[in-house]
Enzyme design. Structure first.
Site, PDB file in Angstrom:
ATOM      1  N   ASP A  75       0.850  -1.203   0.000  1.00  0.00           N
ATOM      2  CA  ASP A  75       0.000   0.000   0.000  1.00  0.00           C
ATOM      3  C   ASP A  75       0.880   1.246   0.000  1.00  0.00           C
ATOM      4  O   ASP A  75       1.681   1.442   0.927  1.00  0.00           O
ATOM      5  CB  ASP A  75      -0.846   0.072   1.282  1.00  0.00           C
ATOM      6  CG  ASP A  75      -2.047  -0.858   1.293  1.00  0.00           C
ATOM      7  OD1 ASP A  75      -2.303  -1.535   0.287  1.00  0.00           O
ATOM      8  OD2 ASP A  75      -2.728  -0.897   2.336  1.00  0.00           O
ATOM      9  N   HIS A  79      -2.727   5.858  -1.383  1.00  0.00           N
ATOM     10  CA  HIS A  79      -3.922   4.995  -1.408  1.00  0.00           C
ATOM     11  C   HIS A  79      -5.055   5.611  -0.582  1.00  0.00           C
ATOM     12  O   HIS A  79      -6.226   5.396  -0.893  1.00  0.00           O
ATOM     13  CB  HIS A  79      -3.547   3.616  -0.866  1.00  0.00           C
ATOM     14  CG  HIS A  79      -4.669   2.637  -0.757  1.00  0.00           C
ATOM     15  ND1 HIS A  79      -5.626   2.480  -1.732  1.00  0.00           N
ATOM     16  CD2 HIS A  79      -4.982   1.752   0.221  1.00  0.00           C
ATOM     17  CE1 HIS A  79      -6.479   1.532  -1.351  1.00  0.00           C
ATOM     18  NE2 HIS A  79      -6.119   1.094  -0.172  1.00  0.00           N
ATOM     19  N   HIS A 206      -5.057   2.452   7.716  1.00  0.00           N
ATOM     20  CA  HIS A 206      -4.953   3.193   6.462  1.00  0.00           C
ATOM     21  C   HIS A 206      -4.869   4.699   6.726  1.00  0.00           C
ATOM     22  O   HIS A 206      -4.028   5.398   6.181  1.00  0.00           O
ATOM     23  CB  HIS A 206      -6.148   2.881   5.559  1.00  0.00           C
ATOM     24  CG  HIS A 206      -6.106   1.516   4.946  1.00  0.00           C
ATOM     25  ND1 HIS A 206      -6.554   0.386   5.597  1.00  0.00           N
ATOM     26  CD2 HIS A 206      -5.649   1.090   3.746  1.00  0.00           C
ATOM     27  CE1 HIS A 206      -6.376  -0.664   4.806  1.00  0.00           C
ATOM     28  NE2 HIS A 206      -5.833  -0.270   3.677  1.00  0.00           N
TER      29      HIS A 206
END
Ligand code: MN
Length: 256
Positions: A75, A79, A206
């Protein structure tokens, strides 16, 4: 250079072993499932161009179709919206793709609770037992989840939604903002827990890691073959200009 000559000799003699942490890429490789109102990633698929036949008598080759975030993958910061102005996958510096790794084994806890999340307390206990987290290195979370090779097993969905392990929001924030780590690696299809859409903030790994220019590695396998400390990871993604991630062949160097 003596160090590289020693490494080559150690690889030949088996003193240093290369452990493949990569899941096989096939049409059946499990993929992330987002809530149904969102766009979905694609399965990996080979499209044959020719196979020693009238389309190409002496050669076999394929095109392939895949999501950037399909299978064992890397990642990039861009992203996530929190990292939208940070590095794309092609801009990740090459010297970040060879880095030390430590392995936090929570597989027994995950076996008892598929929604288990790693917290600061687990990292503190790891540091007390094994020393500081590696500067510019990876924290790999060994959950045993890589034994789940089908889509249904990997996502582990019931009436409440998906159930798979991850990291608490507070711990993800600490890893991103205060730890010396480069990123985290997991056995699941994404770095966040299955239930993390309901965390505050949603999808904290994230949000915090990518927003701080750090990285994620997903769908790792063979973590049981790594020591708690001392492995070196080689994690090259494809250099997709503007891309948000890429399948990667992830290898570990382990001293025997
Ligand atoms: Mn991903």
């Amino acid at each position: 250079m003596a160090v590289l000559a020693d490494l080559v000799n150690a690889l030949r003699s088996g003193t240093v072993e290369v452990v493949d942490l990569t899941a096989p890429l096939t049409e059946d490789t499990p993929i992330l499932e987002l809530p149904e109102q969102f766009g979905q990633t694609a399965n990996f698929r080979l499209e044959e161009i020719s196979r020693y036949d009238d389309r190409g008598p002496a050669w076999y080759w394929n095109n392939f179709r895949t999501g950037e975030h399909t299978g064992t993958h890397f990642d990039a910061p861009n992203h996530w919206v929190s990292g939208k102005d940070l590095a794309d996958i092609a801009s990740v510096p090459a010297d970040h793709l060879v880095a030390p790794a430590v392995v936090l084994d929570v597989s027994a806890r995950v076996a008892a609770d598929p929604d288990f999340v790693v917290t600061r307390e687990h990292l503190d206990a790891f540091v007390a037992a094994h020393g500081p987290l590696p500067d510019g290195g990876w924290l790999l979370c060994r959950t045993g989840w890589s034994a789940r090779t089908t889509q249904a097993e990997m996502i582990n969905r019931d009436g409440d939604g998906p159930h798979s392990p991850g990291m608490s929001a507070d711990c993800a924030r600490w890893v991103a903002e205060e730890s010396p780590l480069l990123g985290i690696g997991v056995e699941t299809v994404g770095t966040d827990a299955g239930a993390a859409g309901g965390f505050d903030p949603a999808y904290p790994c994230h949000t915090f890691l990518l927003g701080n220019g750090k990285y994620g590695l997903t769908q790792l396998t063979n973590l049981h073959r790594l020591p708690a400390t001392g492995a070196v990871l080689i994690t090259p993604p494809l250099k997709i200009v503007g891309g948000s991630g890429s399948p990667a062949r992830v290898l570990a160097l382990v001293e025997r």
